[in-house]
Design a protein around this motif. Structure first.
Motif, PDB file in Angstrom:
ATOM      1  N   ALA A  35       0.848  -1.197   0.000  1.00 30.26           N
ATOM      2  CA  ALA A  35       0.000   0.000   0.000  1.00 30.26           C
ATOM      3  C   ALA A  35       0.881   1.244   0.000  1.00 30.26           C
ATOM      4  N   VAL A  36       0.444   2.278  -0.720  1.00 31.16           N
ATOM      5  CA  VAL A  36       1.144   3.557  -0.697  1.00 31.16           C
ATOM      6  C   VAL A  36       0.135   4.655  -0.393  1.00 31.16           C
ATOM      7  N   TRP A  37       0.601   5.664   0.352  1.00 32.53           N
ATOM      8  CA  TRP A  37      -0.240   6.819   0.612  1.00 32.53           C
ATOM      9  C   TRP A  37       0.656   8.016   0.865  1.00 32.53           C
ATOM     10  N   ALA A  38       0.098   9.200   0.733  1.00 35.91           N
ATOM     11  CA  ALA A  38       0.904  10.397   0.928  1.00 35.91           C
ATOM     12  C   ALA A  38       0.015  11.569   1.290  1.00 35.91           C
ATOM     13  N   GLU A  39       0.633  12.540   1.952  1.00 37.61           N
ATOM     14  CA  GLU A  39      -0.004  13.830   2.186  1.00 37.61           C
ATOM     15  C   GLU A  39       0.788  14.839   1.351  1.00 37.61           C
ATOM     16  N   TYR A  40       0.102  15.854   0.832  1.00 37.60           N
ATOM     17  CA  TYR A  40       0.844  16.895   0.130  1.00 37.60           C
ATOM     18  C   TYR A  40       0.173  18.245   0.321  1.00 37.60           C
ATOM     19  N   ALA A  41       0.971  19.285   0.199  1.00 43.09           N
ATOM     20  CA  ALA A  41       0.505  20.661   0.372  1.00 43.09           C
ATOM     21  C   ALA A  41       1.574  21.599  -0.167  1.00 43.09           C
ATOM     22  N   GLY A  42       1.162  22.836  -0.449  1.00 43.86           N
ATOM     23  CA  GLY A  42       2.104  23.840  -0.900  1.00 43.86           C
ATOM     24  C   GLY A  42       1.687  24.421  -2.237  1.00 43.86           C
ATOM     25  N   GLY A  43       2.092  25.650  -2.483  1.00 42.35           N
ATOM     26  CA  GLY A  43       1.693  26.299  -3.721  1.00 42.35           C
ATOM     27  C   GLY A  43       0.199  26.544  -3.724  1.00 42.35           C
TER      28      GLY A  43
END
Length: 116
Positions: A35-43
């Motif tokens: 399983a893969v997961w991620a958080e992202y933010a910015g811009g």
């Protein structure tokens, strides 16, 4: 197989279209048992999440994000994990929005400890 993306912070190498992921966006990836997961933010992204699976060097996931303009959007992405000569990881991504028109390709690369 390329190494695990667990714990890696990646950033796009170039800006996408306005209102989307760009060079100031940061992705923090996690990987466990396929399983893969991620958080992202910015811009232009206030908050984003992705979740999916890894088979070999191929990630297949869906993403949802909240933009600075208050809009939400979602889509599907397939990424290939590539080991770079300097030991970092690159993802070659092919994506398509599902909540609105648009598709394309992008590249994100692992940041070094110094953020470059």
């Amino acid at each position: 197989m390329a190494r695990s993306v667990d714990g890696l912070v990646l950033a796009p190498v170039a800006d996408q279209a306005p209102g989307q992921v760009g060079a100031r966006t940061r992705f923090t990836y996690h990987e466990q048992d396929g399983a893969v997961w991620a958080e992202y933010a910015g811009g232009d992204v206030v908050r984003g999440r992705l979740v999916g699976t890894r088979e070999g060097d191929r990630l297949d996931f869906r993403y949802v994000q909240l933009g600075t303009d208050g809009s939400t959007s979602s889509g599907h992405c397939v990424s290939v994990v590539v080991d770079l000569p300097d030991g970092r990881v690159r993802l070659d991504e092919t994506w398509e929005w599902e909540s609105r028109p648009g598709s394309g390709t992008s590249v994100v690369e692992q940041l070094t400890e110094h953020g470059h």
